[in-house]
Design an enzyme around this catalytic site. Structure first.
Site, PDB file in Angstrom:
ATOM      1  N   ARG A 164       0.810  -1.221   0.000  1.00  9.33           N
ATOM      2  CA  ARG A 164       0.000   0.000   0.000  1.00  9.33           C
ATOM      3  C   ARG A 164       0.847   1.277   0.000  1.00  9.33           C
ATOM      4  O   ARG A 164       0.396   2.326   0.457  1.00  9.33           O
ATOM      5  CB  ARG A 164      -0.994   0.008   1.162  1.00  9.33           C
ATOM      6  CG  ARG A 164      -2.051  -1.085   1.055  1.00  9.33           C
ATOM      7  CD  ARG A 164      -3.204  -0.852   2.015  1.00  9.33           C
ATOM      8  NE  ARG A 164      -4.268  -1.809   1.765  1.00  9.33           N
ATOM      9  CZ  ARG A 164      -4.388  -2.960   2.404  1.00  9.33           C
ATOM     10  NH1 ARG A 164      -3.484  -3.293   3.315  1.00  9.33           N
ATOM     11  NH2 ARG A 164      -5.374  -3.778   2.129  1.00  9.33           N
ATOM     12  N   GLU A 209      11.202  16.995 -25.177  1.00  9.29           N
ATOM     13  CA  GLU A 209      10.580  17.408 -23.916  1.00  9.29           C
ATOM     14  C   GLU A 209      11.235  18.678 -23.360  1.00  9.29           C
ATOM     15  O   GLU A 209      10.578  19.485 -22.707  1.00  9.29           O
ATOM     16  CB  GLU A 209      10.668  16.270 -22.890  1.00  9.29           C
ATOM     17  CG  GLU A 209       9.880  15.020 -23.252  1.00  9.29           C
ATOM     18  CD  GLU A 209       8.380  15.147 -23.006  1.00  9.29           C
ATOM     19  OE1 GLU A 209       7.905  16.250 -22.659  1.00  9.29           O
ATOM     20  OE2 GLU A 209       7.676  14.133 -23.186  1.00  9.29           O
ATOM     21  N   HIS A 226       0.530  10.423 -28.149  1.00  3.58           N
ATOM     22  CA  HIS A 226       0.067   9.149 -27.614  1.00  3.58           C
ATOM     23  C   HIS A 226      -0.741   8.370 -28.658  1.00  3.58           C
ATOM     24  O   HIS A 226      -0.693   7.131 -28.698  1.00  3.58           O
ATOM     25  CB  HIS A 226      -0.759   9.373 -26.354  1.00  3.58           C
ATOM     26  CG  HIS A 226       0.061   9.797 -25.180  1.00  3.58           C
ATOM     27  ND1 HIS A 226      -0.501  10.294 -24.015  1.00  3.58           N
ATOM     28  CD2 HIS A 226       1.393   9.822 -24.971  1.00  3.58           C
ATOM     29  CE1 HIS A 226       0.460  10.587 -23.152  1.00  3.58           C
ATOM     30  NE2 HIS A 226       1.618  10.305 -23.721  1.00  3.58           N
ATOM     31  N   HIS A 254       9.055   7.599 -27.718  1.00  3.58           N
ATOM     32  CA  HIS A 254       8.135   8.602 -27.170  1.00  3.58           C
ATOM     33  C   HIS A 254       8.532  10.029 -27.545  1.00  3.58           C
ATOM     34  O   HIS A 254       7.686  10.823 -27.988  1.00  3.58           O
ATOM     35  CB  HIS A 254       8.070   8.456 -25.649  1.00  3.58           C
ATOM     36  CG  HIS A 254       7.187   9.470 -24.990  1.00  3.58           C
ATOM     37  ND1 HIS A 254       5.826   9.550 -25.216  1.00  3.58           N
ATOM     38  CD2 HIS A 254       7.478  10.480 -24.121  1.00  3.58           C
ATOM     39  CE1 HIS A 254       5.316  10.542 -24.509  1.00  3.58           C
ATOM     40  NE2 HIS A 254       6.296  11.121 -23.850  1.00  3.58           N
ATOM     41  N   ARG A 280      -1.711  21.570 -14.772  1.00  2.29           N
ATOM     42  CA  ARG A 280      -0.675  20.569 -15.026  1.00  2.29           C
ATOM     43  C   ARG A 280      -0.878  19.927 -16.392  1.00  2.29           C
ATOM     44  O   ARG A 280       0.074  19.427 -17.003  1.00  2.29           O
ATOM     45  CB  ARG A 280      -0.656  19.503 -13.926  1.00  2.29           C
ATOM     46  CG  ARG A 280       0.469  18.481 -14.138  1.00  2.29           C
ATOM     47  CD  ARG A 280       0.718  17.593 -12.944  1.00  2.29           C
ATOM     48  NE  ARG A 280       1.738  16.601 -13.264  1.00  2.29           N
ATOM     49  CZ  ARG A 280       2.328  15.797 -12.381  1.00  2.29           C
ATOM     50  NH1 ARG A 280       2.004  15.874 -11.102  1.00  2.29           N
ATOM     51  NH2 ARG A 280       3.244  14.933 -12.755  1.00  2.29           N
TER      52      ARG A 280
END
Length: 373
Positions: free
Chosen positions: A125, A189, A255, A270, A244
């Site tokens: 978790r 990027e 994508h 990518h 964002r």
């Protein structure tokens, strides 16, 4: 700390962390991880290529710091961001008797960072997580901000979680070992941050891109500027409820291209998809009358100058039509109540979120792009 290190702090309260940028950080990782996560053991997630090149130095550093560690080695490439390898990584972490307070260390590019980060988010978790990004793309983008996840057959990054790292170690020196194609792909990027809201940075890149590629001080400056830009957006909107989404400039197109090439890195990686997507975003904005054709041409010209692809038809073996691209876009994470969302631009450094874009406008634009010689 080396006097030459640059540090970008990400102030997220109890989830705050530092991005450390410098040379030789893998060799000092044991000391730095030990300081950030005292007493923790480490499960290193990496790929087969990095297991040969940089994993030995990381393990020596951890051993010198007295940190117990285990490793899980995955195949390289986008196809590894899948359910099968997610299960393998999770079981390996548990099998190594890593506890909740221990650390998952991602040594690799964006694929490893996303996969390992998602495992850290869910095993027991939630475990702590350290990013050691080894590609330019990962250093300036995917290692910062806590987005983790894997791909679904329906689309990219559709299964995942927000899980902030405890530390990011961006070792600039490892970029010298990157294949030229991978470094170029990461540069897309970097350029994106100028195109979002920093026209002065984009102009600086136009003047200084040779230094960025050559590995001089310009490279470290570009990485630090990019990390600071992303960190500022993440602090304002950690879980992408608002601006964002601007960080996805070009990515709705990108994508879709990746999905239609079946995430085949031999055809399209990518950052190359992002480069084409950035050009499409500006050309689409120009087609809608939002920005000048001169700005769109400037974006395309710069990305072409550094050797990046800029046209859909330039993707090797491309056989998709506008309808297929549009269908893939409807699986984008930014789709809301069935309506398309794009990041568009009024000019270089003037990007904005446009919700409810008419599919007919997108289809018309894509038909025109596919008809380009």
């Amino acid at each position: 700390m080396s006097a030459s290190d640059a540090i970008v702090h990400v102030p997220l309260g109890e989830r705050a962390y530092d991005i450390r940028i410098g040379h030789g950080l893998i060799e000092r990782a044991g000391e730095l991880i030990g300081a950030a996560t005292p007493g923790a053991a480490c499960a290193i997630v990496t790929d087969e290529n990095l297991a040969r090149t940089h994993l030995p130095a990381l393990e020596r550093s951890l051993e010198a710091a007295g940190i117990r560690h285990a490793q899980v080695v995955c195949p390289p490439g986008e196809a590894t961001k899948c359910y099968r390898w997610f299960e393998t990584v999770c079981d390996a972490i548990i099998g190594a008797r890593m506890e909740r307070g221990d650390v998952v260390v991602a040594l690799g590019g964006g694929v490893i960072g996303d996969l390992a980060g998602f495992a850290a988010a869910v095993v027991r978790r939630g475990m702590r997580f350290v990013q050691i990004p080894t590609s330019l793309l990962a250093q300036v983008d995917s290692s910062v901000g806590g987005k983790t996840g894997i791909n679904s057959p329906h689309g990219k990054n559709l299964v995942g979680a927000f899980h902030q790292p405890s530390l990011v170690l961006a070792d600039v020196g490892v970029l010298d070992t990157l294949p030229e194609r991978e470094f170029r792909a990461g540069y897309a990027e970097v350029a994106k941050y100028g195109l979002i809201d920093d026209p002065a940075f984009f102009a600086w890149l136009e003047e200084n891109h040779r230094g960025v590629f050559a590995g001089g001080p310009e490279r470290a400056h570009a990485i630090q500027t990019s990390c600071a830009a992303k960190a500022a957006v993440v602090v304002r909107d950690e879980t992408e409820q608002g601006d964002r989404a601007l960080l996805n400039l070009g990515h709705t197109f990108a994508h879709a291209f990746e999905r239609l090439t079946h995430y085949d890195g031999a055809r399209l990686v990518h950052g190359e998809a992002v480069a084409i997507g950035l050009v499409c975003a500006f050309r689409f904005s120009a087609a809608l009358g939002l920005c000048s054709g001169q700005d769109a041409g400037r974006v395309e010209g710069h990305l072409r100058t550094v050797g990046l692809p800029t046209r859909i038809r330039g993707i090797p073996g491309w056989d998709g039509d506008a309808a297929a691209i549009l269908d893939a876009m409807f699986q984008d994470k930014k789709v809301k109540r069935g309506a398309l969302t794009f990041i568009l631009a009024r000019g270089i450094g003037q990007s904005f979120i446009s919700r409810g874009v008419e599919p007919s406008s997108v289809r018309e634009f894509l038909d025109a792009e596919l008809a380009r010689a």
